[in-house]
Design an enzyme around this catalytic site. Structure first.
Site, PDB file in Angstrom:
ATOM      1  N   ASN A  42       0.977  -1.211   0.002  1.00 36.54           N
ATOM      2  CA  ASN A  42      -0.161   0.013  -0.282  1.00 36.54           C
ATOM      3  C   ASN A  42       0.977   1.270   0.066  1.00 36.54           C
ATOM      4  O   ASN A  42       1.303   1.612   1.083  1.00 36.54           O
ATOM      5  CB  ASN A  42      -0.811   0.074   1.395  1.00 36.54           C
ATOM      6  CG  ASN A  42      -1.785  -1.086   1.111  1.00 36.54           C
ATOM      7  OD1 ASN A  42      -2.840  -1.049   0.431  1.00 36.54           O
ATOM      8  ND2 ASN A  42      -1.738  -2.384   1.967  1.00 36.54           N
ATOM      9  N   GLU A  43       1.277   1.869  -1.308  1.00 35.76           N
ATOM     10  CA  GLU A  43       1.962   2.711  -1.361  1.00 35.76           C
ATOM     11  C   GLU A  43       1.383   4.149  -0.903  1.00 35.76           C
ATOM     12  O   GLU A  43       0.099   4.221  -0.758  1.00 35.76           O
ATOM     13  CB  GLU A  43       2.388   3.055  -2.870  1.00 35.76           C
ATOM     14  CG  GLU A  43       3.100   1.788  -3.277  1.00 35.76           C
ATOM     15  CD  GLU A  43       4.611   1.460  -2.875  1.00 35.76           C
ATOM     16  OE1 GLU A  43       4.942   1.778  -1.786  1.00 35.76           O
ATOM     17  OE2 GLU A  43       5.083   0.737  -3.752  1.00 35.76           O
ATOM     18  N   PRO A  44       2.088   5.357  -0.679  1.00 36.92           N
ATOM     19  CA  PRO A  44       1.629   6.617  -0.354  1.00 36.92           C
ATOM     20  C   PRO A  44       0.298   7.111  -1.096  1.00 36.92           C
ATOM     21  O   PRO A  44       0.398   6.680  -2.480  1.00 36.92           O
ATOM     22  CB  PRO A  44       2.760   7.426  -0.285  1.00 36.92           C
ATOM     23  CG  PRO A  44       3.850   6.635  -0.339  1.00 36.92           C
ATOM     24  CD  PRO A  44       3.480   5.081  -0.653  1.00 36.92           C
ATOM     25  N   SER A  86      -2.414   5.431  -0.813  1.00 34.35           N
ATOM     26  CA  SER A  86      -3.526   4.331  -0.625  1.00 34.35           C
ATOM     27  C   SER A  86      -4.793   4.613   0.221  1.00 34.35           C
ATOM     28  O   SER A  86      -4.219   5.245   1.541  1.00 34.35           O
ATOM     29  CB  SER A  86      -2.762   3.000  -0.092  1.00 34.35           C
ATOM     30  OG  SER A  86      -1.805   2.566  -1.079  1.00 34.35           O
TER      31      SER A  86
END
Ligand code: F6R
Length: 644
Positions: free
Chosen positions: A167-169, A171
């Site tokens: 879950n990348e920035p 998300s």
């Protein structure tokens, strides 16, 4: 979104800036032992109640030591995983599960192949489905988790950008299991597992944030170089830009970190801001240097007002006048700078970083790879030799995986031509060349080199290291090639430190009995080669000391940092100043490592060449000294002493 510490956490955290409980351990191993104990406790508790235990699992370098400890608990303490159901966080997409880098392979290599878990209880997102089937697969994944009653304990790592799972920035807090795009920074970080960045998949299937938040308990592990993002996640505001900060909203989440990963927490970095602080000289130095750097002021220009405005009024109350404190710190900084890494002979200089006697000294530089000596401390290396010391270099590993295939045929071509030129029978070398050509032509992406090819690659690096030693002025007998076995996997993932590595190292130490040792002190690189190399030297020295070896008492160990990082200014205990000419001489010394110039395999996240990284870093250190009000040198190499 607001930072809302959950009530359970808030009770413990009155005196700190932390909104998530953080447990700090001396080493990743100790943290992993704690984590494994918690897991084992839960599994056993559930076993006693005849219930299944549902674990959420992570991959990456962080949990390797946790899984090793779980395997040990299974083998030595009878921990059974028969009632365990697992759900992994993520998988690359697209990637066949049999690929070396798949998380399916990772999990089996590190955990599942060594425990008694039922194969049908293992769940890992599938990275090899057609795209049109992914949505259904993800939905089913979340449903399966719900169907078994949800995750009891979720293990997480953390990316340098704050991602959890993939879950990348950005998300959403409501995200569920889905196909995600990997951040470029994640692909760069994970390129260490692939030959180069272009082979790192661009997508992944990842559990969502809401899936993670639903777990009953969360343990996030973080070691070494995660210090900055860990501090932001637990002390900063809750923001989707730092997905791990969202864990502040979970009511049973704990961060397990080692001391290095805890370094940026306010209670560690600036303890004077979180309560009473013992004002040791080290602490004063840190507080004042940090303030000067922040305000961009020379140390001697700091005022009482600056101290008061920056949370240091306590220091004034305890130690008095700002100017006196400034002077004290200025002198501390000044005393680290020297041109005499082996001590200045026939001179009595109080507070000089090194002893002036004995002179000359026997110095031993440990170089994890064949070029770390010249890259990280080339200026100091040359000074030691030029100032008459007996300098030895121990090349700890062969460094063979970082040589491209093209070099192999190039050098074999040379060997064949050389023999032909001098009428030596080149039948054998021609055979080796042809065999290598055939082998390399059919080599698959990510295939491990044959032992022969690895040996040839290692030899290329031996020749480069020897040439560098000669360039500095050392005779060949001063270069020692240890070829430590832990390194020889042919893969990026190395074995842990082994007994043989320690025995080889102890033997050399005992033979040379050095007065001074230099090693790559990359403490924040928990699973990398440098850290293992450092641990091997530490363990060897501890054992030699315990066995009562007299020379050990008089042997000082200095740590340099590898690659492009540097010690913090307040940590530096010896700063070797370099002139512009020395900078150039060092540059040419680095150039000798031709196999490492331009594009190297496994380059990692920095596209600069090694000589550029070294020069930028040494110039930067010199600039920081100047910024703090000391003389401006062209470059500085920095060291910290290890006391054992
Ligand atoms: C892996 C995962 C990631 C990693 C993170 C840290 O399953 O979900 O969030 O935990 O990228 O990776 P390492 O531990 O390799 O630094």
């Amino acid at each position: 979104m607001h930072a809302m510490p959950n009530s359970k956490n808030a009770i413990n955290l009155i005196d700190s800036f932390e909104k998530i409980p953080v447990k700090i351990f001396a080493t990743p191993k100790e943290g992993s032992v704690y984590g494994a104990k918690e897991i084992a406790h839960l599994i056993r508790e559930k076993q006693a109640r005849n219930e299944d235990c549902v674990l959420g699992l992570a991959t990456g370098s962080t949990p390797i030591s946790l899984y090793a400890e779980l395997v040990r608990l299974h083998r030595e303490e009878g921990l059974s995983f028969k009632n365990v159901i697992t759900f992994n966080l993520d998988e690359y997409y697209p990637l066949e599960r049999e690929a070396l880098q798949s998380y399916w392979s990772f999990m089996h290599r590190h955990l599942f192949n060594h425990i008694d878990i039922k194969p049908e209880n293992i769940h890992i997102p599938n990275g090899s489905l057609p795209k049109e089937d992914i949505k259904k697969h993800c939905l089913k994944y979340d449903q399966l988790i719900d169907a078994v009653g949800g995750i009891d304990l979720q293990i997480l790592g953390i990316g340098n950008n704050g991602h959890i799972g993939f879950n990348e920035p950005g998300s959403s807090i409501f995200s569920k299991t889905r196909l995600v795009t990997l951040d470029n920074s994640t692909r760069i970080a994970n390129s260490r597992d692939f030959q180069n960045i272009s082979q790192v998949p661009r997508l992944a299937v990842s559990m969502g944030i809401s899936t993670i938040l639903k777990a009953k308990r969360v343990l996030l592990l973080g070691w070494g170089n995660k210090a900055a993002i860990i501090a932001k996640s637990v002390e900063g505001n809750v923001t989707e830009q730092i997905p791990a900060s969202i864990l502040q909203q979970h009511n049973d989440c704990t961060f397990i970190v080692d001391e290095i990963a805890a370094a940026e927490l306010t209670r560690i970095k600036s303890p004077w801001l979180t309560g009473e602080c013992e004002w040791t000289n080290k602490m004063i130095k840190r507080a004042v240097i940090n303030m000067a750097l922040k305000l961009n002021k020379p140390v001697l220009s700091l005022t009482t007002h600056d101290y008061n405005e920056n949370g240091l009024s306590d220091l004034l109350v305890e130690k008095g006048d700002a100017y006196e404190i400034n002077l004290q710190v200025f002198y501390m900084l000044r005393d680290t700078i020297t041109g005499w890494p082996g001590g200045k002979p026939n001179a009595v200089i109080p507070n000089h970083p090194e002893r002036s006697t004995p002179h000359p000294k026997r110095c031993l530089i440990f170089s994890p790879h064949p070029d770390d000596d010249i890259i990280s401390m080339g200026g100091t290396f040359m000074r030691l030799h030029d100032q008459g010391h007996e300098v030895h270099v121990a090349y700890q590993t062969s460094g063979n995986i970082a040589v491209t295939d093209e070099f192999v045929t190039r050098f074999l071509d040379f060997a064949v031509g050389f023999e032909q030129m001098f009428d030596i029978d080149n039948h054998k070398s021609l055979e080796v060349l042809n065999a290598a050509r055939t082998y390399l032509a059919t080599k698959k992406v990510n295939q491990i080199d044959s032992a022969e090819i690895r040996a040839i690659k290692g030899l290329i690096r031996v020749c480069e290291a020897k040439a560098t030693c000669r360039y500095v002025g050392l005779t060949d007998d001063r270069a020692h090639f240890l070829n430590l076995p832990f390194y020889e996997t042919g893969m990026i993932e190395k074995k842990p430190m082994g007994e043989e590595d320690i025995l080889i190292t102890m033997e050399l130490l005992q033979k040379l009995q050095p007065h001074q040792i230099y090693c790559a002190g990359d403490l924040a690189d928990p699973h990398g080669t440098h850290k293992v190399c450092l641990d091997i030297v530490f363990e060897s020295m501890r054992r030699l000391k315990a066995s009562g070896e007299k020379w050990v008492k008089d042997c000082w160990v200095w740590l340099y940092k590898g690659a492009w990082q540097e010690w913090d200014m307040d940590e530096i205990e010896m700063a070797i100043a370099m002139s512009p000419d020395q900078v150039m001489k060092k540059r040419f010394g680095i150039f000798i490592h031709q196999s490492q110039k331009d594009m190297v395999p496994f380059q990692g996240s920095d596209s600069r060449e090694f000589w550029q990284r070294a020069e930028d870093r040494n110039a930067h250190t010199a600039n920081l000294y100047a910024q703090l009000g000391l003389t401006k040198y062209a470059a500085i190499e920095a060291f910290v002493r290890w006391h054992y």
